[in-house]
Design a protein around this motif. Sequence first.
Motif, PDB file in Angstrom:
ATOM      1  N   MET A 196       0.845  -1.160   0.000  1.00 29.57           N
ATOM      2  CA  MET A 196       0.000   0.000   0.000  1.00 29.57           C
ATOM      3  C   MET A 196       0.894   1.227   0.000  1.00 29.57           C
ATOM      4  SD  MET A 196      -2.614  -1.353   2.875  1.00 29.57           S
ATOM      5  CE  MET A 196      -1.258  -1.640   3.977  1.00 29.57           C
ATOM      6  N   ARG A 197       0.687   2.070  -0.972  1.00 28.52           N
ATOM      7  CA  ARG A 197       1.510   3.261  -1.125  1.00 28.52           C
ATOM      8  C   ARG A 197       0.657   4.396  -1.695  1.00 28.52           C
ATOM      9  NH1 ARG A 197       4.643   0.453   1.362  1.00 28.52           N
ATOM     10  NH2 ARG A 197       6.768  -0.081   0.797  1.00 28.52           N
ATOM     11  N   LEU A 198       1.208   5.601  -1.644  1.00 27.60           N
ATOM     12  CA  LEU A 198       0.613   6.697  -2.394  1.00 27.60           C
ATOM     13  C   LEU A 198       0.808   6.406  -3.866  1.00 27.60           C
ATOM     14  CD1 LEU A 198       1.838   9.984  -0.681  1.00 27.60           C
ATOM     15  CD2 LEU A 198      -0.428   8.955  -0.575  1.00 27.60           C
ATOM     16  N   VAL A 254       6.182  -7.174  -9.848  1.00 27.29           N
ATOM     17  CA  VAL A 254       4.831  -6.613  -9.742  1.00 27.29           C
ATOM     18  C   VAL A 254       3.874  -7.524 -10.502  1.00 27.29           C
ATOM     19  CG1 VAL A 254       3.345  -4.654 -10.297  1.00 27.29           C
ATOM     20  CG2 VAL A 254       5.706  -4.258  -9.535  1.00 27.29           C
ATOM     21  N   GLU A 255       2.907  -8.075  -9.785  1.00 26.62           N
ATOM     22  CA  GLU A 255       1.898  -8.926 -10.417  1.00 26.62           C
ATOM     23  C   GLU A 255       0.678  -8.125 -10.845  1.00 26.62           C
ATOM     24  OE1 GLU A 255       1.047 -12.123  -7.649  1.00 26.62           O
ATOM     25  OE2 GLU A 255       2.393 -13.424  -8.787  1.00 26.62           O
ATOM     26  N   SER A 256       0.217  -7.221  -9.961  1.00 30.00           N
ATOM     27  CA  SER A 256      -0.991  -6.436 -10.235  1.00 30.00           C
ATOM     28  C   SER A 256      -0.903  -5.092  -9.532  1.00 30.00           C
ATOM     29  CB  SER A 256      -2.247  -7.157  -9.736  1.00 30.00           C
ATOM     30  OG  SER A 256      -2.360  -8.435 -10.290  1.00 30.00           O
ATOM     31  N   LEU A 257      -1.613  -4.119 -10.085  1.00 30.63           N
ATOM     32  CA  LEU A 257      -1.707  -2.789  -9.488  1.00 30.63           C
ATOM     33  C   LEU A 257      -3.187  -2.437  -9.341  1.00 30.63           C
ATOM     34  CD1 LEU A 257       0.930  -1.170 -11.839  1.00 30.63           C
ATOM     35  CD2 LEU A 257       1.274  -1.674  -9.413  1.00 30.63           C
ATOM     36  N   TYR A 258      -3.573  -1.988  -8.153  1.00 33.87           N
ATOM     37  CA  TYR A 258      -4.960  -1.632  -7.875  1.00 33.87           C
ATOM     38  C   TYR A 258      -4.982  -0.191  -7.377  1.00 33.87           C
ATOM     39  CZ  TYR A 258      -5.280  -6.717  -7.816  1.00 33.87           C
ATOM     40  OH  TYR A 258      -5.202  -8.048  -8.133  1.00 33.87           O
ATOM     41  N   LYS A 259      -5.684   0.677  -8.097  1.00 37.74           N
ATOM     42  CA  LYS A 259      -5.682   2.102  -7.774  1.00 37.74           C
ATOM     43  C   LYS A 259      -6.992   2.514  -7.107  1.00 37.74           C
ATOM     44  CE  LYS A 259      -2.602   2.825 -11.606  1.00 37.74           C
ATOM     45  NZ  LYS A 259      -2.403   3.304 -12.943  1.00 37.74           N
ATOM     46  N   TYR A 260      -6.855   3.368  -6.086  1.00 43.50           N
ATOM     47  CA  TYR A 260      -7.993   3.844  -5.304  1.00 43.50           C
ATOM     48  C   TYR A 260      -7.827   5.322  -4.998  1.00 43.50           C
ATOM     49  CZ  TYR A 260      -8.950  -1.091  -4.516  1.00 43.50           C
ATOM     50  OH  TYR A 260      -9.228  -2.412  -4.697  1.00 43.50           O
ATOM     51  N   SER A 261      -8.921   5.949  -4.623  1.00 45.23           N
ATOM     52  CA  SER A 261      -8.840   7.360  -4.244  1.00 45.23           C
ATOM     53  C   SER A 261      -8.462   7.533  -2.780  1.00 45.23           C
ATOM     54  CB  SER A 261     -10.165   8.074  -4.537  1.00 45.23           C
ATOM     55  OG  SER A 261     -11.213   7.495  -3.789  1.00 45.23           O
ATOM     56  N   SER A 262      -8.624   6.467  -1.974  1.00 41.50           N
ATOM     57  CA  SER A 262      -8.308   6.583  -0.539  1.00 41.50           C
ATOM     58  C   SER A 262      -7.912   5.220   0.028  1.00 41.50           C
ATOM     59  CB  SER A 262      -9.514   7.112   0.224  1.00 41.50           C
ATOM     60  OG  SER A 262     -10.544   6.133   0.265  1.00 41.50           O
ATOM     61  N   PHE A 263      -7.229   5.275   1.176  1.00 43.29           N
ATOM     62  CA  PHE A 263      -6.904   4.031   1.870  1.00 43.29           C
ATOM     63  C   PHE A 263      -8.170   3.371   2.410  1.00 43.29           C
ATOM     64  CE2 PHE A 263      -2.610   5.980   2.130  1.00 43.29           C
ATOM     65  CZ  PHE A 263      -1.914   4.965   1.504  1.00 43.29           C
ATOM     66  N   ASP A 264      -9.189   4.164   2.751  1.00 43.21           N
ATOM     67  CA  ASP A 264     -10.462   3.591   3.212  1.00 43.21           C
ATOM     68  C   ASP A 264     -11.026   2.638   2.154  1.00 43.21           C
ATOM     69  OD1 ASP A 264     -10.580   4.907   5.699  1.00 43.21           O
ATOM     70  OD2 ASP A 264     -11.526   6.662   4.813  1.00 43.21           O
ATOM     71  N   GLU A 301      -1.545   6.758   8.299  1.00 43.38           N
ATOM     72  CA  GLU A 301      -1.195   8.124   8.701  1.00 43.38           C
ATOM     73  C   GLU A 301       0.178   8.174   9.374  1.00 43.38           C
ATOM     74  OE1 GLU A 301      -4.489   9.796  10.898  1.00 43.38           O
ATOM     75  OE2 GLU A 301      -5.848   9.501   9.200  1.00 43.38           O
ATOM     76  N   LYS A 302       0.725   7.011   9.725  1.00 43.98           N
ATOM     77  CA  LYS A 302       2.104   6.959  10.235  1.00 43.98           C
ATOM     78  C   LYS A 302       3.105   7.292   9.137  1.00 43.98           C
ATOM     79  CE  LYS A 302       1.090   2.816  12.306  1.00 43.98           C
ATOM     80  NZ  LYS A 302       1.427   1.469  12.776  1.00 43.98           N
ATOM     81  N   TYR A 303       2.705   7.062   7.904  1.00 50.64           N
ATOM     82  CA  TYR A 303       3.605   7.213   6.766  1.00 50.64           C
ATOM     83  C   TYR A 303       3.270   8.418   5.878  1.00 50.64           C
ATOM     84  CZ  TYR A 303       4.121   2.397   8.252  1.00 50.64           C
ATOM     85  OH  TYR A 303       4.298   1.270   9.012  1.00 50.64           O
ATOM     86  N   TYR A 304       1.988   8.764   5.821  1.00 47.37           N
ATOM     87  CA  TYR A 304       1.543   9.814   4.909  1.00 47.37           C
ATOM     88  C   TYR A 304       0.636  10.795   5.641  1.00 47.37           C
ATOM     89  CZ  TYR A 304       2.935   6.179   1.602  1.00 47.37           C
ATOM     90  OH  TYR A 304       3.629   5.211   0.926  1.00 47.37           O
ATOM     91  N   SER A 305       0.703  12.044   5.232  1.00 43.92           N
ATOM     92  CA  SER A 305      -0.201  13.049   5.805  1.00 43.92           C
ATOM     93  C   SER A 305      -1.632  12.763   5.344  1.00 43.92           C
ATOM     94  CB  SER A 305       0.212  14.450   5.353  1.00 43.92           C
ATOM     95  OG  SER A 305      -0.098  14.632   3.978  1.00 43.92           O
ATOM     96  N   LYS A 347      -4.401  14.109  -2.716  1.00 41.90           N
ATOM     97  CA  LYS A 347      -3.637  14.691  -3.825  1.00 41.90           C
ATOM     98  C   LYS A 347      -3.258  13.647  -4.876  1.00 41.90           C
ATOM     99  CE  LYS A 347       0.564  17.309  -4.803  1.00 41.90           C
ATOM    100  NZ  LYS A 347       1.731  17.995  -4.244  1.00 41.90           N
ATOM    101  N   TYR A 348      -2.781  12.474  -4.430  1.00 42.11           N
ATOM    102  CA  TYR A 348      -2.222  11.479  -5.343  1.00 42.11           C
ATOM    103  C   TYR A 348      -3.108  10.264  -5.588  1.00 42.11           C
ATOM    104  CZ  TYR A 348       2.190  13.929  -4.476  1.00 42.11           C
ATOM    105  OH  TYR A 348       3.174  14.874  -4.383  1.00 42.11           O
TER     106      TYR A 348
END
Length: 92
Positions: free
Chosen positions: A1-3, A32-42, A67-71, A77-78
């Motif tokens: 899980m990343r930005l 990298v097997e797959s990439l899944y894009k979302y608007s939020s961690f929720d 939130e330990k890693y990202y604001s 934004k991303y």
Amino acid sequence: MRLNDEKRRALKENDLIEFTNRMTFDTITVEVESLYKYSSFDELYKDFDKVSMGYDKDDIANPKDMEKYYSKEEPDKYGVIEIKVKVIQDME
């Protein structure tokens, strides 16, 4: 899980990534097997079980953990990305 920032937007399936433990300098290479894009961690947390996201089975998985890693503003934004990988070469 990343930005899903500029660096992660360049990722494609079958790319190789090398991770280095900053304390021991051991490395691990994954594909990298797959990439899944979302608007939020929720949203991301709703689609994946906690073990596949790196939690232990007895852990409580919470999107606020990120939130330990990202604001709080960075995912807005991303967007965020789940990167499914398989190990190619284990730590040495």
